[in-house]
Design an enzyme around this catalytic site. Structure first.
Site, PDB file in Angstrom:
ATOM      1  N   ASP A  56       0.542  -2.760  -5.991  1.00  0.00           N
ATOM      2  CA  ASP A  56       0.204  -1.615  -5.151  1.00  0.00           C
ATOM      3  C   ASP A  56       0.625  -1.870  -3.703  1.00  0.00           C
ATOM      4  O   ASP A  56      -0.134  -1.603  -2.768  1.00  0.00           O
ATOM      5  CB  ASP A  56      -1.288  -1.313  -5.225  1.00  0.00           C
ATOM      6  N   LEU A 116     -14.819   1.898   5.276  1.00  0.00           N
ATOM      7  CA  LEU A 116     -13.406   1.660   5.569  1.00  0.00           C
ATOM      8  C   LEU A 116     -12.486   2.452   4.657  1.00  0.00           C
ATOM      9  O   LEU A 116     -11.400   2.876   5.067  1.00  0.00           O
ATOM     10  CB  LEU A 116     -13.088   0.161   5.441  1.00  0.00           C
ATOM     11  N   GLY A 117     -12.874   2.641   3.419  1.00  0.00           N
ATOM     12  CA  GLY A 117     -12.024   3.356   2.485  1.00  0.00           C
ATOM     13  C   GLY A 117     -12.747   3.611   1.181  1.00  0.00           C
ATOM     14  O   GLY A 117     -13.794   3.028   0.894  1.00  0.00           O
TER      15      GLY A 117
END
Length: 354
Positions: free
Chosen positions: A142, A19-20
Site C-alpha cells: 500500500d 489521525l485517520g
C-alpha cells in the site's frame, strides 16, 4: 470514535486526537503516560463493520513491526486487548513520527523538482530494499502518498527525511496463499487485484506515487493505454527519469525491474533507457466484453451467449459427428473387419501344438 478522545486505554495511553480512519480501524495520536511521549495508537474494534480479515491483517501488522528495525519505519511499542464503551477489540502502539504525509504536502501546494523526486524515490527504495531482503520478504502492498511521511528538514536538493508508515496491508511471501485483496485503487498493480503480490508490486506503487507528485493528478484519473498509465513528463523531467518511471509502472510485473536494488541502480543512471517490448494485445474489435472503471473499482461485464451463437455451436458439433461417422455409414468398416479376422486366424494357426 470521538467519544474516546481524552480516555485512557490500558491504564497508560491517553487519546489526544484522531489521525485517520479505515473500515474497521481507527488511528489516534495518544500520550504514553509512563514515558510522557507521543505515540500512535491503532484500534481494531469488533463493531458492525468488523470482518475477520481485518483481524488477520491487524495481527500481521503487529508481528511484522516487531521483527523490523529500520530508522525510516515506525517502531513497535506495545499491543493489548481492550474493552471500551464501543465494544471490545485490540490496540497496537507505534512510535510517533513528527512529519507530514506527501499527500498533505501536495494539498498545501508544494511542488517537487526532479532532484527532489529522485531523492524521495531513493529513500523509499532504501526502505523497500530492507523489507524485501527480510526472510521471508515483506511486501508493503500500500505504497501511496498518504503512507509516506516527509519532515520539514528541506535543504538544497534534499526534500527532507522520508518515512514509510501504515503496515496494515503488509504481506510476507510466507502468507502468499491468502486471497485478501488490499491496497488503494490507482496505486495497486494489476496482479494485486487478483490477490497476488510480488516485491515488484511495491515498485509499481512507488512509480504511481511519483507520477502523482509530478502531475498532481491521481493515477486513477490518468488515461490508460495497453494497460499502462499515460502521463506527460517530457517538459518537466529528463528522458532517463521518465523512462525509469515507465519501467516501474509496466502492467506485467515480469517487465518491471527484477529487484528493488536494480531499480535504485537504474534511478542513478543518467543514461538509463527502458527496454522495449511489443505492445500488449488490444481488445478484439468484435469483443462484447465491457470494462467500466470508477474511482474505487473495475467492473468487467461478460455478456451471455446469444441464441445465434448457440445454434452455431450446435450445428458445428452435428457436422463433426456426421463427418466422423461417415465411414461407418458407407460400410467402409467391412474390409477392416476382414483383415482383423485373417490376423486372428494366423495367430491361432501358429499357436496350434505341433
Amino acid at each position: 470514535m470521538n467519544s474516546l478522545i481524552g480516555q485512557i486505554l490500558n491504564n497508560r495511553y491517553q487519546i489526544q486526537s484522531l489521525l485517520g480512519r479505515q473500515v474497521g480501524r481507527r488511528t489516534f495520536l495518544a500520550t504514553d503516560l509512563t514515558t510522557q511521549t507521543l505515540v500512535v495508537l491503532k484500534l481494531l474494534l469488533f463493531g458492525p463493520d468488523f470482518i475477520w480479515d481485518d483481524l488477520k491483517l491487524f495481527e500481521r501488522e503487529a508481528d511484522t513491526l516487531k521483527s523490523l528495525d529500520y530508522p525510516s519505519i515506525p517502531k513497535y511499542l506495545d499491543a493489548f486487548e481492550l474493552e471500551t464503551e464501543l465494544g471490545s477489540g485490540f490496540g497496537l502502539v507505534q512510535s510517533y513520527i513528527e512529519a507530514r504525509s506527501l499527500q498533505d504536502w501536495i494539498d498545501t501546494g508544494r511542488n517537487f523538482s526532479e532532484a527532489e523526486l529522485k531523492a524521495i524515490a531513493t529513500q523509499v527504495l532504501d526502505v523497500l530494499i530492507y523489507l524485501h531482503r527480510q526472510q521471508p520478504p515483506v511486501i508493503h502492498r500500500d505504497i501511496k502518498p498518504s503512507n509516506i511521511l516527509l519532515d520539514d528538514s528541506r535543504s538544497g536538493h534534499s526534500p527532507g527525511q522520508i518515512y514509510v508508515v501504515d503496515f496494515g496491508s503488509v504481506q510476507t511471501l510466507h502468507h502468499s496463499g491468502t486471497l485478501t485483496i488490499v491496497g488503494t485503487y490507482g496505486y495497486m498493480p494489476p496482479e494485486q487485484f487478483g490477490g497476488r503480490t510480488e516485491p515488484a508490486s511495491d515498485l509499481y506503487s512507488l512509480g504511481a506515487t511519483v507520477i502523482y507528485l509530478l502531475t498532481r493528478t491521481h493515477p486513477a484519473d490518468l488515461p490508460i493505454r495497453n494497460g499502462r498509465i499515460q502521463f506527460k513528463a517530457s517538459s518537466q523531467v529528463s528522458a532517463s527519469f521518465e523512462a525509469w518511471l515507465k519501467c516501474l509502472i509496466q502492467p506485467d510485473c515480469e517487465r518491471r525491474f527484477t529487484s528493488t536494488q536494480l531499480a535504485l541502480t537504474a534511478l542513478n543512471d543518467e543514461h538509463f533507457i527502458a527496454p522495449t517490448y511489443l505492445p500488449l494485445a488490444a481488445k478484439p474489435a468484435d469483443s462484447k466484453v465491457e470494462l467500466t472503471k470508477t474511482n474505487d473499482q473495475i467492473q468487467i461485464t461478460i455478456p451471455p451467449v446469444g441464441w445465434r451463437r448457440k445454434l452455431e455451436v450446435i450445428y458445428t458439433n452435428i457436422g463433426l459427428t456426421l463427418f466422423c461417422c461417415l465411414p461407418l455409414l458407407l460400410g467402409l468398416w467391412h474390409p477392416l473387419q476382414g483383415k482383423r479376422k485373417k490376423t486372428i486366424e494366423k495367430l491361432c494357426y501358429f499357436a496350434r501344438p505341433a
